[in-house]
Design a protein around this motif. Structure first.
Motif, PDB file in Angstrom:
ATOM      1  N   THR A   1       0.829  -1.208   0.000  1.00 26.61           N
ATOM      2  CA  THR A   1       0.000   0.000   0.000  1.00 26.61           C
ATOM      3  C   THR A   1       0.862   1.256   0.000  1.00 26.61           C
ATOM      4  O   THR A   1       0.580   2.230  -0.711  1.00 26.61           O
TER       5      THR A   1
ATOM      6  N   PRO B   1     -14.765   7.509  -3.963  1.00 26.86           N
ATOM      7  CA  PRO B   1     -14.751   6.292  -3.127  1.00 26.86           C
ATOM      8  C   PRO B   1     -14.250   5.018  -3.815  1.00 26.86           C
ATOM      9  O   PRO B   1     -13.388   4.332  -3.238  1.00 26.86           O
ATOM     10  N   PRO B   2     -14.730   4.649  -5.016  1.00 23.31           N
ATOM     11  CA  PRO B   2     -14.218   3.403  -5.614  1.00 23.31           C
ATOM     12  C   PRO B   2     -12.713   3.443  -5.877  1.00 23.31           C
ATOM     13  O   PRO B   2     -12.007   2.442  -5.678  1.00 23.31           O
TER      14      PRO B   2
ATOM     15  N   ASN C   1     -10.479   5.453  -4.263  1.00 19.46           N
ATOM     16  CA  ASN C   1      -9.796   5.521  -2.980  1.00 19.46           C
ATOM     17  C   ASN C   1      -9.727   4.162  -2.307  1.00 19.46           C
ATOM     18  O   ASN C   1      -8.683   3.751  -1.779  1.00 19.46           O
ATOM     19  N   ASP C   2     -10.841   3.425  -2.328  1.00 19.85           N
ATOM     20  CA  ASP C   2     -10.887   2.113  -1.673  1.00 19.85           C
ATOM     21  C   ASP C   2      -9.944   1.122  -2.344  1.00 19.85           C
ATOM     22  O   ASP C   2      -9.349   0.262  -1.673  1.00 19.85           O
ATOM     23  N   ARG C   3      -9.811   1.238  -3.666  1.00 19.13           N
ATOM     24  CA  ARG C   3      -8.978   0.277  -4.385  1.00 19.13           C
ATOM     25  C   ARG C   3      -7.493   0.577  -4.227  1.00 19.13           C
ATOM     26  O   ARG C   3      -6.673  -0.342  -4.130  1.00 19.13           O
TER      27      ARG C   3
ATOM     28  N   PRO D   1      -6.657   0.837   0.577  1.00 22.94           N
ATOM     29  CA  PRO D   1      -7.599   0.125   1.454  1.00 22.94           C
ATOM     30  C   PRO D   1      -7.281   0.376   2.924  1.00 22.94           C
ATOM     31  O   PRO D   1      -6.191   0.071   3.398  1.00 22.94           O
ATOM     32  N   GLY D   2      -8.246   0.975   3.615  1.00 23.26           N
ATOM     33  CA  GLY D   2      -8.075   1.243   5.036  1.00 23.26           C
ATOM     34  C   GLY D   2      -7.261   2.474   5.373  1.00 23.26           C
ATOM     35  O   GLY D   2      -7.101   2.811   6.546  1.00 23.26           O
ATOM     36  N   SER D   3      -6.743   3.182   4.363  1.00 19.43           N
ATOM     37  CA  SER D   3      -5.917   4.379   4.608  1.00 19.43           C
ATOM     38  C   SER D   3      -6.273   5.470   3.606  1.00 19.43           C
ATOM     39  O   SER D   3      -5.408   6.024   2.919  1.00 19.43           O
ATOM     40  N   GLY D   4      -7.549   5.800   3.513  1.00 18.55           N
ATOM     41  CA  GLY D   4      -8.024   6.752   2.515  1.00 18.55           C
ATOM     42  C   GLY D   4      -7.449   8.138   2.658  1.00 18.55           C
ATOM     43  O   GLY D   4      -7.413   8.905   1.688  1.00 18.55           O
ATOM     44  N   GLU D   5      -6.969   8.500   3.871  1.00 18.15           N
ATOM     45  CA  GLU D   5      -6.409   9.835   4.069  1.00 18.15           C
ATOM     46  C   GLU D   5      -5.132  10.072   3.275  1.00 18.15           C
ATOM     47  O   GLU D   5      -4.677  11.216   3.134  1.00 18.15           O
TER      48      GLU D   5
END
Length: 427
Positions: free
Chosen positions: A46, A107-108, A110-112, A115-119
């Motif tokens: 990530t 959102p789609p 950012n999530d891809r 994952p779990g660290s959108g900031e």
């Protein structure tokens, strides 16, 4: 200045920059290796995606440095300074960086990617806008032969990252997001050089207007974005087009890719040096002949070096990755060979596109990198096998097609007409 004088002056400038580039490479390796040691392979995957997006955005903005070095070099031929056209170019690049950063909040996407660290998207946004200012100042400095300040700025960027990283380690705050902030901190090193850069601007000089500036910069930035997709941003491209696979194996391959690609992030200063070199050398028939010979010899040497590097990567690559990153990072020799082959071939590609930038042929730059990115994307989707195999094959093949295209562009149009046949005048 004579052809010999231009070449001698460029050699001296390159020599002065050599130390700063080596220091930047060393500091960059320290940062990437330290982060790999501080994070487990799955989180590092990530982190490398974030690293690829931020540094890829930086690479996408690097034509701003080349464009401003071109404007400064052209103005210097008549004893002047770059005008308001330079400020328009910086504003255009900053706006593009902001739009890109905002797109990461969808959102789609950012999530891809995170994952779990959108900031992390916010960190990319801030660092990208800061990169636009940084490349603007660097372009003004090198275009006016302010080599000392330019070299210090090249070193300051990774030095600031390493300093912040060291502070985080001391404070035991080395989680994913704090490490990302340390990386982005280097994008703000330009604040130390604002005064030197401002002195190299003449805001009374009009320069290119908004339509010409925006059109040229958008073509250059789009071409550079495609460039970044196969250099620093490649992990993100793999995540979007070929998701899945063993995260630990991908993390190990991406770790090897960071090592192989890191020197390419420093080709930008060399490209910016090449632009005024081409501008001055192309002013005479003898200079154009000298330039053509240098390009042919350099490309041939790069092919030989790529083959040798691939062999070394095949034999020693797995051991080197394990030694640098630790036993948790296991990668096959054939994968390292492909990464090294690709990385070496991208060097002459970037330098040849700098020749097109010097000729204000932004459309040809865009075509070249479109071919490279399209080749990599098609192979990622079409090649059978697991994600790691597809990633390496696509990365090894793409620069070969791009090198053929850019070499044809440069050599076919290498006459005196080349400097007059810009994309703007050709329309």
């Amino acid at each position: 200045m004579s052809v010999t004088g231009v070449v001698r002056d460029t050699h001296r400038t390159a020599g002065k920059l050599g130390g700063s580039l080596i220091a930047s490479i060393v500091l960059g390796y320290v940062l990437t290796v330290a982060c790999a040691r501080l994070l487990p392979p799955d989180q590092y995957a990530t982190f490398v995606t974030f690293w690829g997006l931020l540094m890829g955005l930086g690479s996408a903005l690097s034509p701003l440095e080349q464009e401003l070095s071109r404007q400064s070099a052209v103005a210097a031929l008549t004893g002047g300074l770059a005008g308001r056209g330079a400020l328009r170019a910086v504003a255009t690049a900053a706006a593009v960086a902001a739009v890109f950063g905002l797109a990461l909040f969808v959102p789609p996407v950012n999530d891809r990617l995170f994952p779990g660290s959108g900031e992390l998207a916010l960190v990319v946004l801030a660092g990208g806008v800061a990169f636009a200012c940084q490349f603007g100042i660097r372009g003004l400095l090198i275009g006016q032969h302010q080599v000392k300040h330019f070299a210090w700025l090249v070193v300051a960027e990774p030095a600031v990252r390493a300093l912040v990283l060291g502070l985080l380690v001391i404070a035991t705050a080395y989680q994913l997001v704090p490490l990302a902030l340390a990386v982005a901190a280097g994008s703000f090193a330009w604040l130390l050089f604002v005064r030197q850069g401002w002195r190299l601007l003449d805001v009374r000089a009009e320069g290119d207007g908004w339509p010409v500036t925006v059109r040229r910069m958008l073509m250059l930035l789009l071409g550079a974005a495609l460039t970044a997709s196969v250099i620093t941003g490649y992990p993100a491209l793999v995540g979007l087009l070929a998701p899945g696979g063993d995260r630990d194996r991908l993390g190990a391959v991406f770790a090897a890719l960071v090592i192989a690609r890191l020197p390419l992030t420093l080709v930008g200063p060399v490209q910016s040096l090449a632009v005024p070199f081409v501008v001055r050398l192309s002013a005479s028939e003898a200079g154009r002949h000298r330039l053509r010979r240098v390009l042919l010899l350099g490309t041939s040497a790069s092919l030989a070096l790529a083959a040798f590097g691939a062999l070394v990567g095949l034999l020693l690559g797995p051991w080197a990755v394990g030694f640098v990153y630790g036993a948790g990072y296991q990668v096959d020799g054939w994968a390292v060979a492909g990464l090294v082959w690709s990385s070496v071939l991208l060097v002459p590609m970037q330098l040849l596109t700098a020749v097109l930038v010097a000729r204000a042929q932004a459309r040809r730059v865009l075509i070249t990198w479109t071919v490279v990115a399209a080749t990599a994307s098609v192979l990622l989707l079409a090649v059978p096998g697991d994600t790691v195999f597809r990633a390496v094959v696509a990365l090894a093949a793409a620069p070969m097609t791009g090198l053929a295209v850019v070499l044809a562009f440069v050599l076919v149009n290498s006459s005196a007409r080349a400097m007059r046949d810009s994309d703007e005048t050709a329309e």
